[in-house]
Design a protein around this motif. Structure first.
Motif, short mmCIF file in Angstrom:
data_model
loop_
_atom_site.label_atom_id
_atom_site.label_comp_id
_atom_site.label_asym_id
_atom_site.label_seq_id
_atom_site.Cartn_x
_atom_site.Cartn_y
_atom_site.Cartn_z
N GLU A 86 52.08 19.59 -0.20
CA GLU A 86 53.47 19.89 0.12
C GLU A 86 54.16 20.70 -0.97
OE1 GLU A 86 54.78 19.36 3.01
OE2 GLU A 86 53.03 18.28 3.78
N ALA A 87 53.88 20.40 -2.21
CA ALA A 87 54.52 21.12 -3.32
C ALA A 87 54.11 22.59 -3.31
CB ALA A 87 54.16 20.48 -4.64
N LEU A 88 52.85 22.85 -3.01
CA LEU A 88 52.35 24.22 -2.95
C LEU A 88 53.00 24.97 -1.80
CD1 LEU A 88 50.26 26.14 -4.30
CD2 LEU A 88 48.64 25.42 -2.53
N LYS A 89 53.13 24.31 -0.66
CA LYS A 89 53.77 24.94 0.50
C LYS A 89 55.23 25.27 0.22
CE LYS A 89 52.53 21.80 3.63
NZ LYS A 89 52.31 21.18 4.96
N ASP A 90 55.94 24.32 -0.39
CA ASP A 90 57.35 24.56 -0.70
C ASP A 90 57.52 25.72 -1.67
OD1 ASP A 90 58.11 22.46 0.92
OD2 ASP A 90 58.26 21.00 -0.72
N ARG A 91 56.55 25.92 -2.54
CA ARG A 91 56.65 26.96 -3.55
C ARG A 91 56.30 28.34 -3.00
NH1 ARG A 91 52.74 28.22 -7.48
NH2 ARG A 91 51.67 26.25 -7.09
N LEU A 92 55.33 28.43 -2.08
CA LEU A 92 54.81 29.73 -1.66
C LEU A 92 55.30 30.22 -0.29
CD1 LEU A 92 51.05 29.51 -2.80
CD2 LEU A 92 53.03 30.41 -4.05
N LEU A 93 55.50 29.31 0.64
CA LEU A 93 55.73 29.75 2.02
C LEU A 93 57.07 30.46 2.27
CD1 LEU A 93 54.06 26.94 4.14
CD2 LEU A 93 53.32 29.31 3.87
N PRO A 94 58.18 30.03 1.70
CA PRO A 94 59.43 30.75 1.99
C PRO A 94 59.37 32.24 1.63
CG PRO A 94 59.92 28.60 1.04
CD PRO A 94 58.44 28.79 0.92
N ALA A 95 58.78 32.57 0.49
CA ALA A 95 58.68 33.98 0.09
C ALA A 95 57.69 34.74 0.98
CB ALA A 95 58.26 34.08 -1.37
N LEU A 96 56.67 34.06 1.50
CA LEU A 96 55.75 34.71 2.43
C LEU A 96 56.44 34.99 3.77
CD1 LEU A 96 52.45 32.76 1.70
CD2 LEU A 96 52.83 35.21 1.38
N ALA A 97 57.27 34.07 4.21
CA ALA A 97 57.99 34.26 5.47
C ALA A 97 58.96 35.43 5.39
CB ALA A 97 58.75 32.98 5.84
N SER A 98 59.62 35.58 4.26
CA SER A 98 60.63 36.64 4.12
C SER A 98 60.02 38.00 3.81
CB SER A 98 61.61 36.27 3.00
OG SER A 98 60.96 36.30 1.73
N GLY A 99 58.77 38.00 3.37
CA GLY A 99 58.14 39.26 2.98
C GLY A 99 58.29 39.58 1.51
N GLU A 100 58.88 38.67 0.74
CA GLU A 100 59.06 38.90 -0.69
C GLU A 100 57.74 38.85 -1.45
OE1 GLU A 100 62.18 36.48 -2.46
OE2 GLU A 100 63.13 36.32 -0.49
N SER A 101 56.77 38.13 -0.93
CA SER A 101 55.46 38.07 -1.58
C SER A 101 54.37 38.33 -0.55
CB SER A 101 55.24 36.71 -2.26
OG SER A 101 55.02 35.69 -1.29
N PHE A 102 53.17 38.60 -1.06
CA PHE A 102 52.03 38.92 -0.20
C PHE A 102 50.85 38.05 -0.61
CE2 PHE A 102 48.14 41.38 0.69
CZ PHE A 102 48.30 41.60 2.05
N ALA A 103 50.14 37.54 0.38
CA ALA A 103 48.94 36.76 0.14
C ALA A 103 47.85 37.22 1.11
CB ALA A 103 49.21 35.27 0.32
N THR A 104 46.61 37.01 0.72
CA THR A 104 45.50 37.35 1.60
C THR A 104 44.41 36.31 1.43
OG1 THR A 104 44.07 39.16 2.34
CG2 THR A 104 44.27 38.84 -0.05
N VAL A 105 43.34 36.43 2.22
CA VAL A 105 42.26 35.44 2.22
C VAL A 105 40.95 36.06 1.74
CG1 VAL A 105 43.18 33.93 4.01
CG2 VAL A 105 41.84 35.92 4.68
N GLY A 106 40.14 35.22 1.09
CA GLY A 106 38.77 35.56 0.75
C GLY A 106 37.90 34.38 1.14
N ILE A 107 37.47 34.35 2.40
CA ILE A 107 36.78 33.17 2.93
C ILE A 107 35.54 33.50 3.75
CG2 ILE A 107 38.85 31.70 2.97
CD1 ILE A 107 39.22 32.43 5.91
N SER A 108 35.25 34.79 3.97
CA SER A 108 34.17 35.15 4.88
C SER A 108 32.81 34.62 4.42
CB SER A 108 34.09 36.67 5.05
OG SER A 108 33.74 37.30 3.83
N HIS A 109 32.65 34.44 3.11
CA HIS A 109 31.38 33.95 2.58
C HIS A 109 31.11 32.50 2.97
CE1 HIS A 109 34.70 33.59 -0.21
NE2 HIS A 109 34.17 32.48 -0.68
N LEU A 110 32.15 31.79 3.45
CA LEU A 110 31.94 30.42 3.93
C LEU A 110 31.52 30.38 5.39
CD1 LEU A 110 34.90 28.41 2.34
CD2 LEU A 110 32.61 28.82 1.43
N THR A 111 31.65 31.51 6.08
CA THR A 111 31.36 31.53 7.52
C THR A 111 30.24 32.49 7.90
OG1 THR A 111 33.13 33.14 7.85
CG2 THR A 111 33.69 30.82 8.15
#
Length: 360
Positions: free
Chosen positions: A96-121
């Motif tokens: 929950e703490a991580l979500k509260d810290r990162l998600l609002p800025a991702l929703a507004s477009g103030e920050s950008f995140a991406t995934v690196g997970i293909s090696h697990l699939t």
């Protein structure tokens, strides 16, 4: 703010994205301005819960929005899918703490995140040694290895990364999913690949050399098949990938329709491809609504087939002009090849290969 897929503002946004797409393709430059326009229009809010500033669109609405975006600019829309995969997995995790810290800025477009997970699939699953290993240490984990495929990591503030847990020299069945700030010591974003299409997506590898990730940045795990714990609505290998293929096919079909005016030689092929596209979109929406008229595998197989044929038909209709760099139909043909490799399950690949080989 675009708060519904039938909002006229979405058509205006798509028109602007389509205008910018040829130059982006030719230059290969990261589509920062296009993503900024999408952020300003509230596109990133479509996919997130309301408690984090999202609009919480249902799957059918997301599909309709994605269809329009991908018809306008596949590169920008593909980047958005990777951003969304990171955001949705964050929203589904229990930190929950991580979500509260990162998600609002991702929703507004103030920050950008991406995934690196293909090696697990898919990428590197056949290898005896994991591509990216996580070793337990005091207060967190040490990551070593490579996430071979990540989109837009050069522009990302945070990277949602999956890794295989290693005990000594031995890989275990367990995996972890973590949110890693790009500036973390030991994290190096490699030069992006020059791709046949969507090169401006800045897709490439991320290297990890004893990078420390504290426990407060762990999203899930260690557990087996960690992605299943944070996957609802976050997978790019399901109907979302078919959605983008059908969006690109729509651009080609619309071009054929415009060319068919006054050209009787195009009428029959255009009508057939248009009818097939409409049928596939109906099936796609049935899957998105949870009342599937077909399997996701069947949908992907048919969507791959249609996007290849529709884009090549648009090139044939454009004649020599379409083969000149900068014309949209040439770009569409290259982009259509992407769906043969992007999160493409083996049964889908086999079916597409049989069709190409003329094997029934």
């Amino acid at each position: 703010m675009i708060e519904a897929p039938d909002d006229p503002a979405l058509a205006d946004l798509c028109e602007e994205l389509a205008k910018r797409a040829p130059a982006t393709d030719l230059s290969g430059d990261w589509p920062a301005e296009q993503l900024g326009l999408c952020g300003d229009a509230g596109v990133f809010r479509w996919f997130l819960p309301k408690e984090y500033g999202g609009f919480a669109w249902d799957d059918a609405s997301v599909v309709r929005g994605y269809l329009k975006l991908s018809a306008a600019c596949l590169t920008t829309t593909f980047v958005i899918t990777q951003r969304t995969a990171a955001s949705r997995r964050l929203a589904l995790c229990e930190n929950e703490a991580l979500k509260d810290r990162l998600l609002p800025a991702l929703a507004s477009g103030e920050s950008f995140a991406t995934v690196g997970i293909s090696h697990l699939t898919t990428s590197g699953r056949h290898l005896a040694k994991p591509r990216l290993a996580a070793t337990r240490t005091d207060g967190g984990w040490r990551l070593n290895g490579v996430a071979p495929w990540a989109t837009g990591a050069v522009a990302a503030d945070n990277l949602v990364i999956g890794a295989t847990v290693v005990d000594g020299e031995q890989a275990t069945p367990d995996e972890i999913l973590v949110a890693v700030p790009q500036e973390t010591s030991g994290v190096t974003v490699a030069e992006p690949f020059q791709l046949v299409g969507v090169s401006a997506s800045a897709t490439g590898a991320i290297n990890f050399a004893d990078a420390f990730v504290p426990d407060e940045q762990v999203m899930a795990g260690p557990i087996e098949k960690v992605l299943s714990a944070v996957s609802r609505g976050a997978s790019t290998g399901g109907h979302e990938t078919s959605t983008l293929a059908l969006g690109l096919a729509a651009a080609a079909v619309d071009f054929l329709k415009s060319e068919a005016t006054g050209r009787d030689d195009l009428a029959e092929a255009t009508e057939s491809l248009s009818a097939e596209h409409a049928e596939l979109v109906a099936d796609l929406l049935s899957v998105a609504r949870g009342e599937p008229a077909c399997t996701s595998e069947s949908l992907r197989t048919r969507a791959n087939s249609l996007v290849l044929r529709a884009t090549q038909a648009s090139l044939a209709a454009a004649k020599g002009a379409g083969y000149v760099a900068g014309h949209p139909v040439g770009r569409w043909c290259r982009e259509a090849l992407f769906f043969m490799v992007w999160s493409c399950p083996q049964p889908v690949m086999s079916a597409n290969l049989c069709e190409l080989a003329g094997i029934e």
